[in-house]
Write a protein that holds these residues in place. Structure first.
Motif, PDB file in Angstrom:
ATOM      1  N   UNK A   1       0.789  -1.236   0.204  1.00  0.00           N
ATOM      2  CA  UNK A   1      -0.064   0.130   0.122  1.00  0.00           C
ATOM      3  C   UNK A   1       0.728   1.319   0.054  1.00  0.00           C
ATOM      4  N   UNK A   2       1.864   1.398   0.883  1.00  0.00           N
ATOM      5  CA  UNK A   2       2.950   2.337   0.942  1.00  0.00           C
ATOM      6  C   UNK A   2       3.526   2.745  -0.435  1.00  0.00           C
TER       7      UNK A   2
ATOM      8  N   UNK B 238       1.521  12.018  -9.515  1.00  0.00           N
ATOM      9  CA  UNK B 238       0.409  12.892  -9.563  1.00  0.00           C
ATOM     10  C   UNK B 238      -1.074  12.325  -9.854  1.00  0.00           C
ATOM     11  N   UNK B 239      -1.093  10.927  -9.407  1.00  0.00           N
ATOM     12  CA  UNK B 239      -2.273  10.259  -9.691  1.00  0.00           C
ATOM     13  C   UNK B 239      -3.442  10.394  -8.579  1.00  0.00           C
ATOM     14  N   UNK B 240      -4.249  11.277  -8.714  1.00  0.00           N
ATOM     15  CA  UNK B 240      -4.953  11.753  -7.514  1.00  0.00           C
ATOM     16  C   UNK B 240      -6.145  10.719  -7.292  1.00  0.00           C
ATOM     17  N   UNK B 241      -6.618   9.943  -8.172  1.00  0.00           N
ATOM     18  CA  UNK B 241      -7.577   8.830  -8.018  1.00  0.00           C
ATOM     19  C   UNK B 241      -6.879   7.752  -7.049  1.00  0.00           C
ATOM     20  N   UNK B 242      -5.693   7.278  -7.464  1.00  0.00           N
ATOM     21  CA  UNK B 242      -5.191   6.294  -6.648  1.00  0.00           C
ATOM     22  C   UNK B 242      -4.958   6.681  -5.261  1.00  0.00           C
ATOM     23  N   UNK B 243      -4.219   7.939  -5.054  1.00  0.00           N
ATOM     24  CA  UNK B 243      -4.085   8.523  -3.743  1.00  0.00           C
ATOM     25  C   UNK B 243      -5.387   8.426  -2.946  1.00  0.00           C
ATOM     26  N   UNK B 244      -6.452   8.967  -3.446  1.00  0.00           N
ATOM     27  CA  UNK B 244      -7.641   8.860  -2.759  1.00  0.00           C
ATOM     28  C   UNK B 244      -8.119   7.575  -2.317  1.00  0.00           C
ATOM     29  N   UNK B 245      -7.702   6.404  -3.153  1.00  0.00           N
ATOM     30  CA  UNK B 245      -8.222   5.250  -2.591  1.00  0.00           C
ATOM     31  C   UNK B 245      -7.304   4.613  -1.610  1.00  0.00           C
TER      32      UNK B 245
ATOM     33  N   UNK C 294      -8.443   9.845   8.077  1.00  0.00           N
ATOM     34  CA  UNK C 294      -7.886  10.999   8.830  1.00  0.00           C
ATOM     35  C   UNK C 294      -7.063  11.914   8.210  1.00  0.00           C
ATOM     36  N   UNK C 295      -6.520  11.251   6.859  1.00  0.00           N
ATOM     37  CA  UNK C 295      -5.767  12.246   6.108  1.00  0.00           C
ATOM     38  C   UNK C 295      -6.460  12.695   4.819  1.00  0.00           C
ATOM     39  N   UNK C 296      -7.794  12.473   4.491  1.00  0.00           N
ATOM     40  CA  UNK C 296      -8.505  12.822   3.387  1.00  0.00           C
ATOM     41  C   UNK C 296      -8.432  14.271   2.960  1.00  0.00           C
ATOM     42  N   UNK C 297      -8.414  15.215   3.988  1.00  0.00           N
ATOM     43  CA  UNK C 297      -8.260  16.489   3.660  1.00  0.00           C
ATOM     44  C   UNK C 297      -7.108  16.967   3.202  1.00  0.00           C
ATOM     45  N   UNK C 298      -5.929  16.169   2.878  1.00  0.00           N
ATOM     46  CA  UNK C 298      -4.681  16.729   2.279  1.00  0.00           C
ATOM     47  C   UNK C 298      -4.686  15.871   0.722  1.00  0.00           C
ATOM     48  N   UNK C 299      -5.567  15.553   0.462  1.00  0.00           N
ATOM     49  CA  UNK C 299      -5.368  14.889  -0.911  1.00  0.00           C
ATOM     50  C   UNK C 299      -5.097  15.784  -2.023  1.00  0.00           C
ATOM     51  N   UNK C 300      -5.607  16.942  -1.973  1.00  0.00           N
ATOM     52  CA  UNK C 300      -5.347  17.998  -3.138  1.00  0.00           C
ATOM     53  C   UNK C 300      -3.867  18.279  -2.971  1.00  0.00           C
ATOM     54  N   UNK C 301      -3.447  18.431  -1.783  1.00  0.00           N
ATOM     55  CA  UNK C 301      -1.800  18.882  -1.369  1.00  0.00           C
ATOM     56  C   UNK C 301      -1.146  17.624  -2.046  1.00  0.00           C
ATOM     57  N   UNK C 302      -1.303  16.578  -1.590  1.00  0.00           N
ATOM     58  CA  UNK C 302      -0.629  15.469  -1.965  1.00  0.00           C
ATOM     59  C   UNK C 302      -0.520  15.114  -3.475  1.00  0.00           C
TER      60      UNK C 302
ATOM     61  N   UNK D 219      -8.650   0.056   7.339  1.00  0.00           N
ATOM     62  CA  UNK D 219     -10.065   0.669   7.358  1.00  0.00           C
ATOM     63  C   UNK D 219     -10.893  -0.293   6.246  1.00  0.00           C
ATOM     64  N   UNK D 220     -11.916  -0.508   6.762  1.00  0.00           N
ATOM     65  CA  UNK D 220     -12.725  -1.301   5.789  1.00  0.00           C
ATOM     66  C   UNK D 220     -12.034  -2.470   5.177  1.00  0.00           C
ATOM     67  N   UNK D 221     -11.231  -3.235   5.744  1.00  0.00           N
ATOM     68  CA  UNK D 221     -10.446  -4.368   5.357  1.00  0.00           C
ATOM     69  C   UNK D 221      -9.230  -4.167   4.549  1.00  0.00           C
ATOM     70  N   UNK D 222      -8.994  -2.870   4.438  1.00  0.00           N
ATOM     71  CA  UNK D 222      -7.883  -2.586   3.496  1.00  0.00           C
ATOM     72  C   UNK D 222      -7.144  -1.590   4.149  1.00  0.00           C
TER      73      UNK D 222
END
Length: 123
Positions: free
Chosen positions: A27-28, A38-45, A50-58, A111-114
């Motif tokens: 996963x890491x 810069x693959x925001x779809x994969x990053x969001x998954x 707890x860290x969802x708010x930093x998706x745009x920055x990441x 989270x949720x088995x992942x």
């Protein structure tokens, strides 16, 4: 013979169900590669809740540079902890100069088995 086939089928089903969220080191590694790409779809998954708010920055971390790539990445879970330690680096070109960003240790949570990436681990 039918019992043998049924038992074999059940073993396969149980094995698939017990695999949980897989390997936290994988996963890491996927997260680091997605960040470099810069693959925001994969990053969001792969981000923990707890860290969802930093998706745009990441997803925009390396937006202003070129030649971003990961070199010599190798990650492994530290014992049974929620820490994954990584070796290697992200290399990015600023103008004509390559800058290296060494990989570190990262926190993961299930989270949720992942397994989900949940930021850098405290030193």
């Amino acid at each position: 013979m039918k019992k043998v086939i049924f038992l074999f089928f059940m073993l396969i089903v149980l094995a698939a169900c017990s695999s949980g969220g897989g390997n936290p080191a994988d996963t890491v590694e996927k997260y680091i590669q997605a960040k470099a790409d810069a693959d925001s779809n994969t990053l969001s998954q792969l981000l923990c809740s707890e860290m969802e708010s930093i998706l745009e920055r990441e997803s925009h971390t390396f937006e202003s540079v070129s030649g971003v790539h990961v070199e010599d990445m190798a990650c492994e879970q530290v014992g049974d902890s929620q820490i994954v330690s990584c070796q290697g680096k992200i290399v990015a070109t600023y103008g004509t100069e390559d800058t290296e960003f060494p990989l570190a240790s990262y926190r993961v949570v299930e989270e949720d088995g992942e397994w989900k990436w949940c930021g850098e681990a405290a030193p």
